[in-house]
Design an enzyme around this catalytic site. Structure first.
Site, PDB file in Angstrom:
ATOM      1  N   SER A   6       0.829  -1.206   0.000  1.00  0.00           N
ATOM      2  CA  SER A   6       0.000   0.000   0.000  1.00  0.00           C
ATOM      3  C   SER A   6       0.860   1.251   0.000  1.00  0.00           C
ATOM      4  O   SER A   6       1.886   1.321   0.669  1.00  0.00           O
ATOM      5  CB  SER A   6      -0.924   0.032   1.217  1.00  0.00           C
ATOM      6  OG  SER A   6      -1.690   1.220   1.216  1.00  0.00           O
ATOM      7  N   LYS A  45      -4.612  -6.714   3.423  1.00  0.00           N
ATOM      8  CA  LYS A  45      -4.579  -5.611   2.452  1.00  0.00           C
ATOM      9  C   LYS A  45      -5.988  -5.322   1.933  1.00  0.00           C
ATOM     10  O   LYS A  45      -6.360  -4.160   1.706  1.00  0.00           O
ATOM     11  CB  LYS A  45      -3.655  -5.971   1.282  1.00  0.00           C
ATOM     12  CG  LYS A  45      -3.632  -4.941   0.139  1.00  0.00           C
ATOM     13  CD  LYS A  45      -3.240  -3.555   0.607  1.00  0.00           C
ATOM     14  CE  LYS A  45      -2.825  -2.633  -0.536  1.00  0.00           C
ATOM     15  NZ  LYS A  45      -3.788  -2.444  -1.586  1.00  0.00           N
ATOM     16  N   HIS A  77      -7.676  -3.354   4.592  1.00  0.00           N
ATOM     17  CA  HIS A  77      -7.078  -2.009   4.543  1.00  0.00           C
ATOM     18  C   HIS A  77      -7.788  -1.159   3.500  1.00  0.00           C
ATOM     19  O   HIS A  77      -8.170  -0.011   3.751  1.00  0.00           O
ATOM     20  CB  HIS A  77      -5.583  -2.111   4.215  1.00  0.00           C
ATOM     21  CG  HIS A  77      -4.946  -0.816   3.794  1.00  0.00           C
ATOM     22  ND1 HIS A  77      -5.127  -0.276   2.533  1.00  0.00           N
ATOM     23  CD2 HIS A  77      -4.130   0.042   4.458  1.00  0.00           C
ATOM     24  CE1 HIS A  77      -4.458   0.858   2.438  1.00  0.00           C
ATOM     25  NE2 HIS A  77      -3.845   1.073   3.587  1.00  0.00           N
ATOM     26  N   ASN A  78      -7.990  -1.719   2.315  1.00  0.00           N
ATOM     27  CA  ASN A  78      -8.641  -0.968   1.246  1.00  0.00           C
ATOM     28  C   ASN A  78     -10.106  -0.699   1.561  1.00  0.00           C
ATOM     29  O   ASN A  78     -10.643   0.341   1.179  1.00  0.00           O
ATOM     30  CB  ASN A  78      -8.508  -1.718  -0.077  1.00  0.00           C
ATOM     31  CG  ASN A  78      -7.110  -1.620  -0.659  1.00  0.00           C
ATOM     32  OD1 ASN A  78      -6.156  -1.339   0.067  1.00  0.00           O
ATOM     33  ND2 ASN A  78      -6.978  -1.852  -1.944  1.00  0.00           N
ATOM     34  N   GLU A 128     -10.106   2.170   3.726  1.00  0.00           N
ATOM     35  CA  GLU A 128      -9.790   3.317   2.856  1.00  0.00           C
ATOM     36  C   GLU A 128     -11.055   3.843   2.174  1.00  0.00           C
ATOM     37  O   GLU A 128     -11.276   5.062   2.102  1.00  0.00           O
ATOM     38  CB  GLU A 128      -8.753   2.880   1.827  1.00  0.00           C
ATOM     39  CG  GLU A 128      -8.343   3.924   0.822  1.00  0.00           C
ATOM     40  CD  GLU A 128      -7.406   3.339  -0.226  1.00  0.00           C
ATOM     41  OE1 GLU A 128      -7.671   3.514  -1.428  1.00  0.00           O
ATOM     42  OE2 GLU A 128      -6.416   2.674   0.161  1.00  0.00           O
TER      43      GLU A 128
END
Length: 479
Positions: free
Chosen positions: A130, A185, A188-189, A192
């Site tokens: 990232s 990940k 995480h997105n 986001e």
């Protein structure tokens, strides 16, 4: 120049090229390969002075250029393209070699690939990266999965090229086995998505209700970025809002079509949360908000729909309202992170990954898109209580949200009366209220389910599972 490379990168589009340059800048000899050889030679021509590169044109030459154990980083499009690259290179590798997938792969694909390559003695390391193209070049947050053995060999290299938090700690850790890295990940997105939607809702409220200009809102965000909302996304939001379009002289944000695109990771976060039964309502509303924005035909056909009469606030009212929006944004962001960490914990339990949530928070403090000052506190919360069931169970966060809740509610009430859509603000508040509610209407839902489908229910006053004979005399029977 060394005759062999410590690491190789295949797939030299922007992310792959910058990651290769990052390795070279940090003293590693990097083998290069791309389906189109011209891109390989272009990289060496333009950036060859940054470090040692070995340009190759065939798969065989690329593998031969790597020292053992071979470390081969794949930076191609997720899905079939990744499978094609693996199929090309795996037969050329030996036991102990590793393939590192740095793309945004679905974690289920990573689990499959890891299992298949393990049978050949090859380590497959699904790795979340990232930070975008700038992070890939100057230091990303890195989330590698795979075997412990692969991290022993690869980890020191990733730690060297990763972003560093303010305390100097590298923003990389071994997340867990097989697909754990790509799973983290993915979440995480998802966070986001929620973070960006919440910022967008704050912007729209400040513009449509408070009456601020884009430039004035940029100043507000810059002020917020000096306090507890200090983060990369708040920082770049101020830059975007202050940018003026050269062709028209208008604020840049006013000349951009208001239809947001999305990649798969946000959707995957919501889909997997549904599979695991984890409530990520703030993240889900952020994904759906992008979807709504993209349905231009529906939005155009609905222009005739009536709404309330909007009222712009006076100067003093606007300033007070902006302070309330800051409170609502902060509280909603904490809830979104809470939901994301809950999903990581649930995935870790489901797949037996043993993910350390404190370390995850720690490596998000630098390099990644959602890096933010309060991640230091999230790290500390999980370090103090590794089994913390929720960030909202942490005393300091709970106290802050309690202090913010009146303004949070007021902002959402204003949005409703003014007709400004704030789906993520509203969803995160509803989640907060659901957790603190003594009773939820799920009791009624269970009664309905038992009525039409004999799905049974449990009672609050004694153990057991029960069913009511609704079609007869409503006698209760134990199932």
């Amino acid at each position: 120049m060394s005759s062999t490379a410590q690491i190789g990168v295949t797939g030299l589009a922007v992310m792959g090229r910058n990651l290769a340059r990052n390795f070279a800048r940090n003293g590693y000899t990097v083998a290069l390969h791309n389906r189109t050889a011209a891109r390989t030679h272009e990289l060496v021509e333009h950036f060859g002075d940054e470090g040692d590169f070995i340009a190759t044109e065939s798969a065989e030459d690329f593998v031969a250029a790597l020292e053992r154990p071979r470390r081969l980083v794949v930076m191609v499009k997720a899905g079939e393209a990744t499978d094609a690259v693996i199929a090309e290179f795996a037969p050329l590798l030996e036991s102990g070699d590793m393939i590192i997938d740095g793309g945004n792969a679905h974690f289920a694909d990573t689990r499959r690939r890891e299992r298949e390559l393990r049978e050949q003695g090859i380590h497959f390391v699904g790795t979340g990266v990232s930070g975008g193209e700038e992070g890939a070049l100057n230091g990303p947050s890195i989330m590698p999965g795979g075997s412990k053995e692969s991290y022993e060999s690869l980890g020191p290299m990733l730690e060297k090229i990763s972003a560093k938090a303010k305390d100097g700690a590298p923003c990389v850790t071994h997340i867990g086995p097989d697909g754990a890295g790509h799973y983290v990940k993915m979440v995480h997105n998802g966070i986001e998505y929620a973070d960006m939607q919440l910022i967008g809702e704050a912007y729209q409220l400040l513009r449509d209700v408070a009456g601020y200009s884009a430039e004035e809102i940029a100043g507000i965000f810059r002020t917020w970025n000096t306090g507890r909302l200090d983060s990369y996304l708040i920082e770049i939001t101020a830059d975007v809002l202050s940018h003026v379009d050269a062709a028209t002289g208008k604020p840049f944000v006013d000349v951009v079509v208001d239809q947001a695109e999305q990649k798969g990771t946000g959707r995957w976060t919501v889909q997997i949360a549904l599979d695991l039964g984890v409530p990520v309502s703030g993240i889900a509303e952020a994904v759906f908000a992008r979807s709504v924005s993209g349905h231009a035909d529906l939005r155009e056909a609905s222009r005739h729909l009536a709404g309330p009469t909007a009222r712009k606030l006076g100067t003093d009212e606007a300033a007070a309202f902006a302070d309330q929006v800051e409170q609502a944004l902060y509280a909603s962001k904490i809830v979104s992170y809470t939901q994301g960490f809950h999903e990581i914990a649930a995935g870790s339990e489901e797949y037996d990954w043993n993910v350390d949530l404190g370390k995850v928070a720690s490596i998000w403090r630098g390099g990644c898109i959602i890096r933010a000052a309060f991640l230091d506190r999230i790290t500390s919360a999980y370090e103090a209580q590794p089994q913390l069931p929720s960030l909202l169970s942490d005393k300091s966060f709970a106290e802050e949200i309690a202090a913010a809740q009146d303004d949070w509610r007021s902002v959402i009430a204003t949005a409703v009366t003014q007709g400004v859509p704030t789906p993520a603000f509203a969803a995160t508040l509803a989640y907060y209220d659901s957790l603190r509610a003594e009773r939820l209407p799920a009791a009624l839902t269970q009664g309905q389910r038992d009525y039409f489908g004999a799905h049974t229910y449990r009672r609050v006053d004694r153990d057991g599972v029960f069913h009511t004979l609704w079609g007869g005399d409503k006698t209760e029977v134990e199932s």
